[in-house]
Design a protein around this motif. Sequence first.
Motif, mmCIF file in Angstrom:
data_model
loop_
_atom_site.group_PDB
_atom_site.id
_atom_site.type_symbol
_atom_site.label_atom_id
_atom_site.label_comp_id
_atom_site.label_asym_id
_atom_site.label_seq_id
_atom_site.Cartn_x
_atom_site.Cartn_y
_atom_site.Cartn_z
ATOM 1 N N ALA A 28 0.829 -1.092 -0.089
ATOM 2 C CA ALA A 28 -0.099 0.001 0.011
ATOM 3 C C ALA A 28 1.123 1.319 -0.144
ATOM 4 O O ALA A 28 0.539 2.178 -0.654
ATOM 5 C CB ALA A 28 -0.864 0.071 1.272
ATOM 6 N N GLY A 29 2.232 1.365 0.734
ATOM 7 C CA GLY A 29 2.979 2.315 0.774
ATOM 8 C C GLY A 29 3.417 2.594 -0.701
ATOM 9 O O GLY A 29 3.543 3.800 -1.015
ATOM 10 N N GLU A 34 4.007 5.598 -5.489
ATOM 11 C CA GLU A 34 4.244 6.013 -6.998
ATOM 12 C C GLU A 34 2.923 6.662 -7.520
ATOM 13 O O GLU A 34 3.096 7.503 -8.465
ATOM 14 C CB GLU A 34 4.086 4.548 -7.398
ATOM 15 C CG GLU A 34 5.684 3.514 -7.118
ATOM 16 C CD GLU A 34 5.606 2.403 -7.943
ATOM 17 O OE1 GLU A 34 5.088 2.128 -8.933
ATOM 18 O OE2 GLU A 34 6.346 1.541 -7.153
ATOM 19 N N ALA A 35 1.949 6.449 -7.017
ATOM 20 C CA ALA A 35 0.687 7.111 -7.642
ATOM 21 C C ALA A 35 0.956 8.645 -7.478
ATOM 22 O O ALA A 35 0.596 9.305 -8.315
ATOM 23 C CB ALA A 35 -0.613 6.577 -7.084
ATOM 24 N N GLY A 36 1.216 8.914 -6.182
ATOM 25 C CA GLY A 36 1.523 10.358 -6.089
ATOM 26 C C GLY A 36 2.503 10.845 -6.726
ATOM 27 O O GLY A 36 2.459 12.222 -7.038
ATOM 28 N N SER A 37 3.614 10.220 -6.907
ATOM 29 C CA SER A 37 4.913 10.703 -7.591
ATOM 30 C C SER A 37 4.702 11.116 -8.931
ATOM 31 O O SER A 37 5.658 11.759 -9.761
ATOM 32 C CB SER A 37 5.834 9.791 -7.468
ATOM 33 O OG SER A 37 6.380 9.675 -6.189
ATOM 34 N N ASN A 42 -2.463 8.072 -14.656
ATOM 35 C CA ASN A 42 -1.802 6.640 -14.311
ATOM 36 C C ASN A 42 -2.180 6.174 -12.990
ATOM 37 O O ASN A 42 -1.753 5.118 -12.680
ATOM 38 C CB ASN A 42 -0.446 6.562 -14.816
ATOM 39 C CG ASN A 42 -0.182 6.955 -16.300
ATOM 40 O OD1 ASN A 42 -0.666 6.317 -17.125
ATOM 41 N ND2 ASN A 42 0.752 7.981 -16.526
ATOM 42 N N ALA A 43 -2.852 6.917 -12.275
ATOM 43 C CA ALA A 43 -3.023 6.491 -10.796
ATOM 44 C C ALA A 43 -3.515 5.266 -10.432
ATOM 45 O O ALA A 43 -3.248 4.484 -9.689
ATOM 46 C CB ALA A 43 -3.659 7.560 -9.924
ATOM 47 N N GLY A 44 -4.862 4.995 -11.284
ATOM 48 C CA GLY A 44 -5.716 3.811 -11.098
ATOM 49 C C GLY A 44 -4.641 2.598 -11.722
ATOM 50 O O GLY A 44 -4.627 1.512 -10.859
ATOM 51 N N HIS A 45 -3.957 2.787 -12.435
ATOM 52 C CA HIS A 45 -3.031 1.636 -13.054
ATOM 53 C C HIS A 45 -1.782 1.196 -12.230
ATOM 54 O O HIS A 45 -1.618 0.154 -11.960
ATOM 55 C CB HIS A 45 -2.555 1.982 -14.485
ATOM 56 C CG HIS A 45 -1.297 0.995 -15.020
ATOM 57 N ND1 HIS A 45 -1.607 0.067 -15.668
ATOM 58 C CD2 HIS A 45 0.058 1.492 -14.760
ATOM 59 C CE1 HIS A 45 -0.400 -0.483 -16.045
ATOM 60 N NE2 HIS A 45 0.559 0.269 -15.301
ATOM 61 N N PRO A 198 0.575 14.963 -0.998
ATOM 62 C CA PRO A 198 0.107 14.181 0.455
ATOM 63 C C PRO A 198 0.027 12.734 0.154
ATOM 64 O O PRO A 198 0.373 11.862 1.095
ATOM 65 C CB PRO A 198 -1.286 14.779 0.200
ATOM 66 C CG PRO A 198 -1.070 16.213 -0.128
ATOM 67 C CD PRO A 198 -0.295 15.812 -1.302
ATOM 68 N N PHE A 199 0.146 12.192 -1.239
ATOM 69 C CA PHE A 199 0.134 10.743 -1.332
ATOM 70 C C PHE A 199 1.439 10.255 -1.310
ATOM 71 O O PHE A 199 1.759 9.199 -0.580
ATOM 72 C CB PHE A 199 -0.254 10.528 -2.887
ATOM 73 C CG PHE A 199 -1.915 10.309 -3.087
ATOM 74 C CD1 PHE A 199 -2.941 10.665 -2.093
ATOM 75 C CD2 PHE A 199 -2.474 9.522 -4.147
ATOM 76 C CE1 PHE A 199 -4.235 10.277 -2.003
ATOM 77 C CE2 PHE A 199 -3.813 9.370 -4.286
ATOM 78 C CZ PHE A 199 -4.536 9.717 -3.088
#
Length: 420
Positions: A28-29, A34-37, A42-45, A198-199
């Motif tokens: 989860a981390g 990665e999603a936040g960066s 592409n966040a869902g992927h 924040p992510f």
Amino acid sequence: MKAADAITLSLDSLWVMVAAILVILMQAGFAFLEAGSLQSKNAGHITGKQIITLALSSIVFWAVGYGIAFGEGNAFIGTSKFFLSGVPSGYDSIFFLFQLAFAAVSLAIAWGGFAERAKLSVYFIFGTVFIAIIYPVVGHWVWGGGWLSTLGMQDFAGSTVVHLQGATAALIGTLLLGPRIGKFVDGKAKTIPAHSIPFVFLGTFILWIGWFGFNAGSTVSTGVATSGYGQFFGYVALTTNLAAAAGALGALFAAMILSKKADIGAMCNGVLAALVAITASCAFVEPWAAIVIGAVAGAFTYWTSIFLESKGLDDPIYAFSVHGISGVIGTLSTGFFAAPKLVELAGVGKPGLFYGGGLYQLGVQALGVIAAFAFVAIASLIVLSIIKATIGLRVSAEAEKAGLDISEHGAYGYGETEGK
């Protein structure tokens, strides 16, 4: 079994199970980090990829990887315990889950170099080979009684076994895939902003907490039966936390000096770099050395991320700098800082150079780094080159521009918002 022995085994089993859960939570981390960066399209992927990572690793490591890593065999490979054959229930099953979590972390690191442009099918094909063969071979060398273990290599929780392996695969993937569209303009790197700081923080914080399972859990014991060193996992947690704190500040100060900005993303990467570095040495070094190792890793990682990007490498989340370079720093650090009393407790290798141990341990650590890097780089290059020559590694330019959420999964991670 005596009552006291049964209680000790139960406590050890409970501790390793808790540690395994903490390490699994690190997925989860990685998802939030990665999603936040990266770009929101592409966040869902990216988050879905972490589910694939854990699911694929669970099955492949059960079937093949665990046997190659921890089965009886020879100095180079294990040849038993496939499908957990011959592995009893109870503590051994819990130990499998713990080691599975480590393998899944290494694969998650590897995917950092593939981010925002690799086909979904590549994750399945390369991920299977990585967990079945590449990762467990080096794991056997160091942790499964292989040749590096015989030499006394000190890698307590996996700066080389887990992090350098994943980072090396990420590097090869990055090189074969090439840079993302728009990353370099007229030969100069262009910043592709993180879509959610924040992510990034949340992912970093989850990973920091998970690392207590990663490092302290690698004692695989509560230590209640260890004369004079009870609850040694607490000491490992101490050095781990001190290094992480020093890494945050080291990276932040490096960013302020080199870029004149108090870069929050750099600070988060500094935490992770320090945690990677202390992973090999957390049980072998004194607290002051943990701070030095963490600060050096945090600062140096920031510089290498800038340097490698200036040379044309598009490593989207700086996987090789954070996990590769820091993995090398951490692995070599025991050759300098391993304290005699802690080496005696761990029962692995010799004291470091700064404690009068000579060059032997440093030489063994360097040999381990070189061997692991060479093996993983060559194996990854072969597998990924075959994939590239057949089904291809990279999505089309149109799919990349639209975002992998919609092109690979048919829906955006943020509903109907393109989030470009």
